[in-house]
Design an enzyme around this catalytic site. Structure first.
Site, mmCIF file in Angstrom:
data_model
loop_
_atom_site.group_PDB
_atom_site.id
_atom_site.type_symbol
_atom_site.label_atom_id
_atom_site.label_comp_id
_atom_site.label_asym_id
_atom_site.label_seq_id
_atom_site.Cartn_x
_atom_site.Cartn_y
_atom_site.Cartn_z
ATOM 1 N N TYR A 5 -9.045 -26.505 -19.726
ATOM 2 C CA TYR A 5 -8.001 -27.435 -20.160
ATOM 3 C C TYR A 5 -6.802 -27.368 -19.214
ATOM 4 C CZ TYR A 5 -4.523 -29.646 -23.189
ATOM 5 O OH TYR A 5 -3.545 -30.478 -23.701
ATOM 6 N N SER A 45 0.447 -32.341 -20.287
ATOM 7 C CA SER A 45 0.532 -31.239 -21.232
ATOM 8 C C SER A 45 1.494 -30.195 -20.689
ATOM 9 C CB SER A 45 -0.858 -30.617 -21.411
ATOM 10 O OG SER A 45 -0.809 -29.371 -22.062
#
Length: 258
Positions: free
Chosen positions: A159, A146
């Protein structure tokens, strides 16, 4: 195919978290490049739907549910794929979850659930399928990293931590398994609207800030991940391992855009 090294004909791919969003797009990309693809997830109806789409492309598939938080289900997935196809050449780890909250208010249960899926779930799948690849002395593992593997995104600390750890795990496995012909890399998508996140991006302050920091001044289209995925899964990437390939419209290169 213009360059034969990108042809995945005869390869068998498993895409975990492959029934929606980015994972589904990646499963389609692998099938369109010639691979037989087993796209799996927790919901039987979605697994069946994507298997049908893959078969409509002229490839073979299976209908097997799996959940990265349930290790026995991953073993079942591996055994079913091996029984049907005799091997697994490509593994894509696309299962993921997140939740937004100020870090001072994050419940530890939520923290552990996100790490359990994004990081530990990825490790489980890599170990189960990676052992087979090491024994065969061939494999391609592509984890889904990510932007958060590189920079912090606001109020999603769990996250962020999980995706930074996925980047480190990718590099660790790459150096352990390189001598066995197993390449371990990660795809790092920029901002790609999906059914799950569109409401958080379109017309919101968060969405506008992400666009401001993206030099191409638009969000990505899921089909724009296909080339990077096929490359990392292919023989063309036989000397590429431990790499995080960003497909982000220039986001990570961005400093001042105006």
């Amino acid at each position: 195919m213009p360059y034969p090294g990108l042809d995945l004909a005869g390869k068998v791919a498993v895409v975990i978290g492959g029934t929606s969003g980015i994972g589904r797009a990646l499963a389609h990309a692998l099938a369109e490049a010639g691979a037989d693809v087993v796209a799996t997830g927790r919901r039987p109806e979605r697994v069946a739907a994507v298997a049908g789409e893959i078969e409509a492309l002229g490839r073979r598939s299976l209908r097997v549910n799996a959940d990265v938080t349930d290790e026995p289900s991953l073993h079942d997935l591996f055994r079913a794929t091996l029984g049907a196809f005799g091997k697994v050449d490509i593994l894509v780890n696309s299962a993921g979850r997140t939740a937004r909250a100020p870090t001072l208010e994050v419940d530890e249960t939520d923290w552990h659930a996100i790490l359990e899926t994004n990081l530990t779930g990825t490790l489980r799948a890599c170990r189960i399928f990676g052992r087979h690849m090491v024994e065969r002395r061939f494999g391609r593992i592509i984890n889904i990293a990510s932007l958060a593997s590189f920079v912090a995104l606001y109020e999603v600390a769990a996250y962020n931590a999980s995706k930074a750890a996925v980047a480190a795990l990718t590099k660790s496995l790459a150096i352990e398994w390189a001598r066995f012909g197993v390449c371990v890399n990660a795809l790092a998508p920029g901002v790609f609207p999906t059914a799950l996140n569109a409401s958080l991006l379109e017309g919101t302050e968060r969405g506008r800030e992400l666009l401001l920091r993206t030099p191409m001044q638009r969000f990505g289209r899921l089909e724009e991940l296909a080339g990077a995925m096929v490359f990392l899964a292919s023989d063309a990437a036989s000397y590429v391992t431990g790499h995080l390939l960003a497909v982000d419209g220039g986001f990570l290169a961005s400093g001042v855009n105006q």
